[in-house]
Design a protein around this motif. Sequence first.
Motif, PDB file in Angstrom:
ATOM      1  N   LEU A   1     112.290  24.731  95.956  1.00 46.23           N
ATOM      2  CA  LEU A   1     111.569  23.914  96.947  1.00 46.23           C
ATOM      3  C   LEU A   1     112.037  22.459  96.876  1.00 46.23           C
ATOM      4  CD1 LEU A   1     107.960  25.359  96.560  1.00 46.23           C
ATOM      5  CD2 LEU A   1     109.495  25.648  98.515  1.00 46.23           C
ATOM      6  N   SER A   2     112.053  21.812  98.006  1.00 46.84           N
ATOM      7  CA  SER A   2     112.515  20.422  98.089  1.00 46.84           C
ATOM      8  C   SER A   2     111.670  19.509  97.206  1.00 46.84           C
ATOM      9  CB  SER A   2     112.406  19.971  99.544  1.00 46.84           C
ATOM     10  OG  SER A   2     112.114  18.603  99.598  1.00 46.84           O
ATOM     11  N   VAL A   3     112.357  18.714  96.371  1.00 44.81           N
ATOM     12  CA  VAL A   3     111.641  17.820  95.462  1.00 44.81           C
ATOM     13  C   VAL A   3     110.962  16.683  96.230  1.00 44.81           C
ATOM     14  CG1 VAL A   3     113.622  16.341  94.921  1.00 44.81           C
ATOM     15  CG2 VAL A   3     111.834  16.665  93.208  1.00 44.81           C
TER      16      VAL A   3
ATOM     17  N   PHE B   1     105.004  23.539  79.453  1.00 48.11           N
ATOM     18  CA  PHE B   1     104.554  22.869  80.664  1.00 48.11           C
ATOM     19  C   PHE B   1     105.799  22.274  81.283  1.00 48.11           C
ATOM     20  CE2 PHE B   1     101.929  19.364  82.634  1.00 48.11           C
ATOM     21  CZ  PHE B   1     101.106  20.205  83.359  1.00 48.11           C
ATOM     22  N   GLN B   2     106.157  22.656  82.508  1.00 53.39           N
ATOM     23  CA  GLN B   2     107.368  22.086  83.091  1.00 53.39           C
ATOM     24  C   GLN B   2     107.264  21.922  84.595  1.00 53.39           C
ATOM     25  OE1 GLN B   2     111.149  24.134  83.689  1.00 53.39           O
ATOM     26  NE2 GLN B   2     110.305  26.002  82.841  1.00 53.39           N
ATOM     27  N   MET B   3     108.040  20.982  85.103  1.00 53.85           N
ATOM     28  CA  MET B   3     108.155  20.787  86.532  1.00 53.85           C
ATOM     29  C   MET B   3     109.372  21.576  86.977  1.00 53.85           C
ATOM     30  SD  MET B   3     105.527  18.968  86.658  1.00 53.85           S
ATOM     31  CE  MET B   3     105.359  18.480  88.360  1.00 53.85           C
ATOM     32  N   LEU B   4     109.166  22.567  87.859  1.00 53.22           N
ATOM     33  CA  LEU B   4     110.249  23.498  88.187  1.00 53.22           C
ATOM     34  C   LEU B   4     111.304  22.919  89.119  1.00 53.22           C
ATOM     35  CD1 LEU B   4     108.340  26.841  88.671  1.00 53.22           C
ATOM     36  CD2 LEU B   4     109.996  26.307  86.903  1.00 53.22           C
ATOM     37  N   ASN B   5     110.926  22.044  90.009  1.00 53.60           N
ATOM     38  CA  ASN B   5     111.927  21.578  90.977  1.00 53.60           C
ATOM     39  C   ASN B   5     112.334  20.115  90.779  1.00 53.60           C
ATOM     40  OD1 ASN B   5     109.526  20.559  91.865  1.00 53.60           O
ATOM     41  ND2 ASN B   5     109.970  20.829  94.038  1.00 53.60           N
ATOM     42  N   ARG B   6     112.138  19.612  89.532  1.00 50.93           N
ATOM     43  CA  ARG B   6     112.730  18.305  89.216  1.00 50.93           C
ATOM     44  C   ARG B   6     113.852  18.579  88.223  1.00 50.93           C
ATOM     45  NH1 ARG B   6     107.513  14.676  87.602  1.00 50.93           N
ATOM     46  NH2 ARG B   6     106.123  15.485  89.205  1.00 50.93           N
ATOM     47  N   PRO B   7     115.090  18.704  88.705  1.00 52.81           N
ATOM     48  CA  PRO B   7     116.145  19.261  87.862  1.00 52.81           C
ATOM     49  C   PRO B   7     116.482  18.434  86.623  1.00 52.81           C
ATOM     50  CG  PRO B   7     117.040  18.407  89.927  1.00 52.81           C
ATOM     51  CD  PRO B   7     115.561  18.397  90.051  1.00 52.81           C
TER      52      PRO B   7
ATOM     53  N   GLN C   1     109.469  31.898  90.019  1.00 52.64           N
ATOM     54  CA  GLN C   1     110.092  30.702  89.429  1.00 52.64           C
ATOM     55  C   GLN C   1     111.250  30.210  90.298  1.00 52.64           C
ATOM     56  OE1 GLN C   1     111.273  31.779  85.392  1.00 52.64           O
ATOM     57  NE2 GLN C   1     110.052  30.067  84.636  1.00 52.64           N
TER      58      GLN C   1
ATOM     59  N   CYS D   1     106.265  21.121  91.845  1.00 53.34           N
ATOM     60  CA  CYS D   1     106.152  22.487  91.322  1.00 53.34           C
ATOM     61  C   CYS D   1     105.961  22.448  89.824  1.00 53.34           C
ATOM     62  CB  CYS D   1     107.402  23.286  91.648  1.00 53.34           C
ATOM     63  SG  CYS D   1     107.669  23.433  93.407  1.00 53.34           S
ATOM     64  N   CYS D   2     104.777  22.772  89.415  1.00 50.26           N
ATOM     65  CA  CYS D   2     104.419  22.655  88.012  1.00 50.26           C
ATOM     66  C   CYS D   2     104.157  24.046  87.427  1.00 50.26           C
ATOM     67  CB  CYS D   2     103.161  21.804  87.941  1.00 50.26           C
ATOM     68  SG  CYS D   2     102.518  21.653  86.314  1.00 50.26           S
TER      69      CYS D   2
ATOM     70  N   ILE E   1     101.127  16.056  86.846  1.00 49.49           N
ATOM     71  CA  ILE E   1     101.341  17.086  87.872  1.00 49.49           C
ATOM     72  C   ILE E   1     101.704  16.431  89.204  1.00 49.49           C
ATOM     73  CG2 ILE E   1     100.185  18.852  89.276  1.00 49.49           C
ATOM     74  CD1 ILE E   1      98.631  19.675  86.778  1.00 49.49           C
TER      75      ILE E   1
ATOM     76  N   ALA F   1     109.992  28.578  93.463  1.00 51.31           N
ATOM     77  CA  ALA F   1     109.447  27.237  93.216  1.00 51.31           C
ATOM     78  C   ALA F   1     110.556  26.242  92.888  1.00 51.31           C
ATOM     79  CB  ALA F   1     108.428  27.288  92.083  1.00 51.31           C
ATOM     80  N   SER F   2     111.541  26.703  92.106  1.00 51.29           N
ATOM     81  CA  SER F   2     112.641  25.809  91.716  1.00 51.29           C
ATOM     82  C   SER F   2     113.457  25.373  92.912  1.00 51.29           C
ATOM     83  CB  SER F   2     113.565  26.498  90.704  1.00 51.29           C
ATOM     84  OG  SER F   2     112.833  26.899  89.574  1.00 51.29           O
TER      85      SER F   2
END
Lengths: 200, 200
Positions: free
Chosen positions: B181-183, A191-197, B175, B188-189, A15, B178-179
Amino acid sequence: MGGISGVEDVLMGYIFGKKKATEVAHLVWKHVVQKGDAVIDATCGNGYDTLAMLKMVADESDRFRVYGLDIQKDALENTTSLLDESLNPNEKELVKLFAICHSRMGEVVPKDSSVRLVAFNLGYLPGGDKAITTMSETTLLSLEAAKKILVPGGLISIVVYVGHPGGREEFEAVQAFASGLSVESWICCEFQMLNRPLFI
Amino acid sequence: MGGISGVEDVLMGYIFGKKKATEVAHLVWKHVVQKGDAVIDATCGNGYDTLAMLKMVADESDRFRVYGLDIQKDALENTTSLLDESLNPNEKELVKLFAICHSRMGEVVPKDSSVRLVAFNLGYLPGGDKAITTMSETTLLSLEAAKKILVPGGLISIVVYVGHPGGREEFEAVQAFASGLSVESWICCEFQMLNRPLFI
């Protein structure tokens, strides 16, 4: 089992961006897999998952089995090297590697196997040719094959990398597959990281 | 802290259908929140989250604060009853409840507060009128407000129930928020059960 502190370290580490998705996957495997089980690494890659699952199932018996598949010759060579360095002769004997597409797992795994885990690491071979990737169509065939092979209480584990052409579509195909499974028979957790494309 | 065994129990319990999403949320809160913090329960509901976060921040000092918001009178009455049963006078003094929409949190929380947690439980009031739900538009305003209020290292926690009209849209709005937001600044999990249609 990796121990209770492993749960805390790995999940919170993931996380907070300090652990990898595969480490979270291994953690879940440890809650399902038992010594002596048969397991399938559907996408060997460089062999780290194959080795990790071998360590979870290997015991003094000759009951356990690890079936590893990869369509790429480089991947199986890397996996073989890693296993050669890490395994004793009994363990090495009970890992079976196949240079075929994961969608054909039903052809190589003996019919009477009690498979408790089928693991997928979808995307491209790390360090390999990024143009060669898993693809939605064969991935869905594999998931259907995995459903048939698993024993009750078994686990299909899927780590999806979306940072390549077709990766997002494959992820959505996997989501749709999981969403359509019977709620009486399957627990489907994402389970995912939303803002790591590039990495989910 | 809930202890290391809490992580194992709660997370694996949730995956295997034995624990609630709010219990997973509490687990994550415990990794972020410290004694003496200011925290916001943006959607008090029946007060269980308000109480849980109070227990995480309350110490012998008078530094900690819990701000609880809910637009429904019934919700604040239920929360007050629960807190009256459970808190000592010092704790009760430091919980501030407001009968306003969560999107207006910036108006009631003092400007100099160091807020480390803003928690949302989106959907309808359990046991209440299911026609009264949180809605995408105000939820997005609230999330923007929460972003401004939080200290660095703080947490926005969102549990979304989609089993009501508009619930799926609200989930997708969250979603998308959150997506986007700046990485560099945000982790964002997302954690969801894919084949339980009414509960994610």
